[in-house]
Design a protein around this motif. Sequence first.
Motif, short mmCIF file in Angstrom:
data_model
loop_
_atom_site.label_atom_id
_atom_site.label_comp_id
_atom_site.label_asym_id
_atom_site.label_seq_id
_atom_site.Cartn_x
_atom_site.Cartn_y
_atom_site.Cartn_z
N GLU A 43 -2.38 -9.06 11.05
CA GLU A 43 -2.46 -10.16 12.00
C GLU A 43 -1.17 -10.26 12.80
N GLY A 44 -1.30 -10.49 14.09
CA GLY A 44 -0.13 -10.63 14.94
C GLY A 44 0.36 -9.34 15.54
N ARG A 45 -0.28 -8.21 15.17
CA ARG A 45 0.12 -6.91 15.72
C ARG A 45 -1.01 -6.34 16.55
N THR A 46 -0.69 -5.85 17.73
CA THR A 46 -1.70 -5.28 18.61
C THR A 46 -2.01 -3.82 18.27
N LYS A 47 -1.09 -3.14 17.59
CA LYS A 47 -1.28 -1.74 17.23
C LYS A 47 -1.27 -1.58 15.71
N PRO A 48 -2.03 -0.61 15.20
CA PRO A 48 -2.05 -0.40 13.75
C PRO A 48 -0.75 0.23 13.24
N ILE A 49 -0.50 0.07 11.96
CA ILE A 49 0.62 0.74 11.30
C ILE A 49 0.08 2.05 10.73
N HIS A 50 0.54 3.18 11.27
CA HIS A 50 0.08 4.49 10.81
C HIS A 50 0.91 4.89 9.59
N THR A 51 0.24 5.03 8.46
CA THR A 51 0.93 5.31 7.21
C THR A 51 0.60 6.71 6.72
N LEU A 52 1.63 7.50 6.40
CA LEU A 52 1.48 8.89 6.00
C LEU A 52 1.72 9.05 4.50
N PRO A 53 1.44 10.25 3.93
CA PRO A 53 1.67 10.48 2.51
C PRO A 53 3.10 10.15 2.09
N ASN A 54 3.23 9.53 0.91
CA ASN A 54 4.50 9.14 0.30
C ASN A 54 5.18 7.98 1.02
N LEU A 78 0.84 -1.19 0.00
CA LEU A 78 0.00 0.00 0.00
C LEU A 78 0.88 1.24 0.00
N SER A 79 0.62 2.14 -0.95
CA SER A 79 1.36 3.40 -1.04
C SER A 79 0.38 4.56 -0.93
N VAL A 80 0.62 5.44 0.05
CA VAL A 80 -0.30 6.55 0.32
C VAL A 80 0.09 7.76 -0.54
N LEU A 81 -0.88 8.29 -1.26
CA LEU A 81 -0.66 9.50 -2.05
C LEU A 81 -1.05 10.74 -1.24
N THR A 82 -2.23 10.71 -0.63
CA THR A 82 -2.67 11.81 0.22
C THR A 82 -3.40 11.25 1.44
N GLY A 83 -3.41 12.02 2.53
CA GLY A 83 -4.13 11.60 3.72
C GLY A 83 -3.35 10.61 4.57
N LYS A 84 -4.07 9.95 5.46
CA LYS A 84 -3.46 8.98 6.37
C LYS A 84 -4.22 7.66 6.30
N VAL A 85 -3.49 6.56 6.48
CA VAL A 85 -4.09 5.22 6.42
C VAL A 85 -3.61 4.42 7.62
#
Length: 313
Positions: free
Chosen positions: A197-208, A185-192
């Motif tokens: 699975e296996g992770r208790t916290k989300p991966i916060h992904t920023l633009p670019n 997954l590659s973020v162009l704009t915004g946040k994702v």
Amino acid sequence: MERYLQDKVSPEEKAKLEAWLDAVKTENNKDFDLSKEDQDRLYLTISDKMTSVEDVANFRPSKVRVLTPWIMRIAASLLLILVASVLIWNYYNKNRIQNFTSVDGIQKVMLQDGTIVWLKGGAKLSYTEIKENGAIIRKTSLNGEALFEVAKDASRPFYIDCNGVTVAVIGTSFNLKTIKNEFSLSVLTGKVNIFAEGRTKPIHTLPNETVMIHNGEIHVSQKLDEHARAKFIEGTAYDMNFSAKSLEEVADAFEKKFDVEISFTDESVKSCKITADFTDQSLDTSLKMITEVFNVTYTEKENAIAFSGSGCN
């Protein structure tokens, strides 16, 4: 109402129409006898982009006519049938799943919430809206590759299920590829936010930024080069960045991207030049930005948009 029952109204029209039905159900029905003029005014109130849900809920006929008891009984019966039909339609269609497949090349898909998805090379997408804990959420699943332009709506989060990985967004744009045990997954704009699975916290992904998951291993890259970005949007109408382009050229691009028809009451307005970046903006936001730059206004009815005014003169 015909378009509502066929699921052909916009999210704004749907909210307004349901607000009107709620008002009819909860108040004295004799106050809602509509003349032809009242019907025309109500239609304009619902379809006008500048009006709110509250405006529709507070709409009242210009005159209250006295109905005889037998007419009132017939009207009440018809209203009951109408409300029942709407409720039944909502019950059976609220969780309806829409399925899409890109057969050849890149296929544009416009979801009912206004989200645009560019499916690539045989990708398969499903979409539905469901109610959980009293709130509506947008749920999709993807197998393959697609470029997403998710419509911004904080009250209805957008989730994508991808073979054990869940992508959560509100309104953003990104390229997503998920095939078997591979996820990118590659973020162009915004946040994702990515829930793996296996992770208790989300991966916060920023633009670019790009997140890749292969056989359970996670890799995060914080730099998206221009070549990769250009490849993601190639063959789509994602790029809406204009430099000294005429309004006619901009309108042509809007028509192709949003499946609308745009006209000008004054032909001279077409030649007005504009430099602006409408990339990742909704149609409504883009149109309002144009009215802030030029001396124009616009009206919208279904998929037809008409600009009027002197433009740049």
